[in-house]
Enzyme design. Structure first.
Site, PDB file in Angstrom:
ATOM      1  N   LYS A  10       0.850  -1.200   0.000  1.00  0.00           N
ATOM      2  CA  LYS A  10       0.000   0.000   0.000  1.00  0.00           C
ATOM      3  C   LYS A  10       0.883   1.246   0.000  1.00  0.00           C
ATOM      4  O   LYS A  10       0.641   2.203  -0.736  1.00  0.00           O
ATOM      5  CB  LYS A  10      -0.931  -0.004   1.230  1.00  0.00           C
ATOM      6  N   GLN A  39      -4.937  -1.345   9.612  1.00  0.00           N
ATOM      7  CA  GLN A  39      -4.818  -2.667   8.986  1.00  0.00           C
ATOM      8  C   GLN A  39      -5.434  -3.741   9.896  1.00  0.00           C
ATOM      9  O   GLN A  39      -5.092  -3.844  11.068  1.00  0.00           O
ATOM     10  CB  GLN A  39      -3.331  -2.981   8.721  1.00  0.00           C
ATOM     11  N   ASP A  86     -11.323   2.887   4.024  1.00  0.00           N
ATOM     12  CA  ASP A  86     -11.755   1.493   3.892  1.00  0.00           C
ATOM     13  C   ASP A  86     -13.261   1.389   3.695  1.00  0.00           C
ATOM     14  O   ASP A  86     -13.768   0.328   3.321  1.00  0.00           O
ATOM     15  CB  ASP A  86     -11.368   0.705   5.156  1.00  0.00           C
TER      16      ASP A  86
END
Ligand code: NAP
Length: 281
Positions: free
Chosen positions: A52, A96, A119
């Site tokens: 990422k 995460q 997200d």
């Protein structure tokens, strides 16, 4: 059968995003910033976060990774999220997953300012998506959606079957297909006859976590099949779709790896840029 090349589509999207970042920088004299919080030392999470960060840098985003040991207190993480919510240089925040057991995942998700929730997991964004309002959309289903649309721009009236009902994949995928006027069936572990459901579908999205669950004789001729699964087996990484069998029937199919996976990260970058753009209005 046409192979839907997620690697190629993701590279095209990253190129467009890089151009967009250049334009935003010229206009606002600043670039979108993505901050990732990584807790613990799980290898897959470390690899995901590294990828990422690399992709974010590639398109010109300001990227930062904040690392904590497994033992970090929940309070410390929540306070850090609050700081990031208040930091104008941070456009997107991602924590995460998975988290260590002593940290409440829902509390963490809800601590993130919905306008920085890249997200798309915050209940506000989940609600906005299902109500048809503007929202951050979870990266993997967004990636699937863009792949389907690239292949078949008009989805109106198509019958779609989503296999799996997770908050991460199945449920948001269903909302995106509904928005495109598909008739959507969402299936799960208690579905009586999954094969019969799949055989009705013009579009199948499989997000289950069972290697090669969707077989060749489950798929009608000319279906578009999107395989979200990433399953480690003795024969390497395979998807939730039996690639060899299904490729004989389907009109189009994503490979694993090289299908949905690369789109997920590209969509994270897209979400970060979209959060930045909304914050500048
Ligand atoms: P998850 O949270 O474990 O959900 C799995 C879903 O599949 C559940 O809704 C479950 O039903 C359903 N299911 C289980 N067995 C089934 C069966 N026999 N028939 C029909 N449905 C069944 O999984 P997830 O997080 O959505 O992930 C799914 C897969 O996608 C995994 O392989 C994961 O590694 C992969 N993934 C890939 C990406 C990517 O970037 N490509 C990103 C995220 C995840 P119930 O609700 O009834 O339990």
């Amino acid at each position: 059968m046409i192979l839907i090349d997620g690697k190629k589509v993701a590279a095209e999207l990253r190129k467009e995003l890089k151009q967009e970042v250049t334009e935003l920088k010229a206009k606002h004299n600043k670039v979108p910033g993505l901050t990732v919080i990584l807790i613990g030392d799980l290898t897959p999470s470390q690899i995901y976060v590294k990828n990422k960060e690399k992709s974010a840098n590639e398109v010109g985003l300001k990227s930062e990774v904040i690392k904590y040991p497994d033992s970090v207190e929940e309070k410390t993480v929540l306070e850090k999220i609050q700081d990031l919510n208040n930091d104008e240089t941070v456009s997107g925040i991602l924590v995460q997953l998975p988290l260590p057991k002593h940290i409440d995942k829902q509390k963490v998700i809800e601590a993130i300012d919905p306008s920085k929730d890249v997200d798309g997991f915050h209940p506000m964004n989940v609600g906005n998506l299902s109500s048809g309002y503007e929202s951050s959309i979870p990266c993997t289903p967004l990636g699937c959606y863009l792949l389907i649309k690239k292949f078949e721009p008009n989805l109106s009236g198509k019958k779609a079957v989503v296999v799996g009902r997770s908050n991460l994949n199945g449920k948001p995928m269903t909302q995106l297909l509904l928005k495109e006027n598909c008739t959507v069936t969402i299936t799960h572990s208690k579905t009586k006859d999954l094969k019969a459901e799949c055989l009705e579908a013009d579009i199948i999205v499989a997000a289950v976590g069972i290697p090669e669950l969707v077989r060749g004789d489950w798929v009608k001729k000319d279906a578009i099949v999107i395989d979200v699964g990433i399953n480690k087996t003795d024969n390497g990484i395979v998807g939730d779709v039996h690639f060899d069998e299904v490729s004989k029937n389907a009109k189009a199919l994503t490979p694993v790896p090289g299908g949905v996976g690369p789109m997920t990260i590209a969509c994270l970058l897209k979400n970060t840029i979209d959060c930045f753009k909304r914050s500048q209005i």
